[in-house]
Design a protein around this motif. Structure first.
Motif, PDB file in Angstrom:
ATOM      1  N   LEU A   1      37.327  42.007  45.747  1.00 57.99           N
ATOM      2  CA  LEU A   1      37.634  40.825  44.952  1.00 57.99           C
ATOM      3  C   LEU A   1      37.357  41.143  43.488  1.00 57.99           C
ATOM      4  O   LEU A   1      36.336  41.736  43.164  1.00 57.99           O
ATOM      5  N   GLU A   2      38.257  40.749  42.624  1.00 57.81           N
ATOM      6  CA  GLU A   2      38.069  40.933  41.189  1.00 57.81           C
ATOM      7  C   GLU A   2      38.154  39.571  40.532  1.00 57.81           C
ATOM      8  O   GLU A   2      39.022  38.767  40.854  1.00 57.81           O
ATOM      9  N   PHE A   3      37.258  39.333  39.579  1.00 60.32           N
ATOM     10  CA  PHE A   3      37.200  38.063  38.892  1.00 60.32           C
ATOM     11  C   PHE A   3      37.443  38.297  37.401  1.00 60.32           C
ATOM     12  O   PHE A   3      36.616  38.904  36.718  1.00 60.32           O
ATOM     13  N   ALA A   4      38.550  37.828  36.901  1.00 64.34           N
ATOM     14  CA  ALA A   4      38.897  38.002  35.493  1.00 64.34           C
ATOM     15  C   ALA A   4      37.969  37.150  34.637  1.00 64.34           C
ATOM     16  O   ALA A   4      37.746  35.982  34.926  1.00 64.34           O
ATOM     17  N   GLY A   5      37.420  37.770  33.605  1.00 59.81           N
ATOM     18  CA  GLY A   5      36.587  37.036  32.672  1.00 59.81           C
ATOM     19  C   GLY A   5      35.213  36.709  33.186  1.00 59.81           C
ATOM     20  O   GLY A   5      34.470  35.979  32.555  1.00 59.81           O
ATOM     21  N   ALA A   6      34.844  37.209  34.343  1.00 56.52           N
ATOM     22  CA  ALA A   6      33.520  36.916  34.890  1.00 56.52           C
ATOM     23  C   ALA A   6      32.465  37.734  34.166  1.00 56.52           C
ATOM     24  O   ALA A   6      32.644  38.919  33.920  1.00 56.52           O
TER      25      ALA A   6
END
Length: 55
Positions: A44-49
């Protein structure tokens, strides 16, 4: 509301809740996309995290 990612470890004997039950519980609780349950090997990748170090 935030989002939670739940990691399941079916390969370990102390983990009593299989992934399928976790997904079913998510559906029954009406959590929809707020509870992410990645498939085996999925990343899972979270943009802006932002990441904070544990204290």
């Amino acid at each position: 509301m935030g989002t939670v990612a739940a990691k399941h470890l079916e390969a370990l004997s102390h983990c009593l809740l299989p992934c399928a039950q976790l997904v079913q519980g998510r559906r029954e609780a009406g959590l929809g996309s707020r509870l992410l349950v990645p498939a085996d090997g999925e990343t899972l990748e979270f943009a802006g995290a932002s990441r904070r170090a544990a204290a």
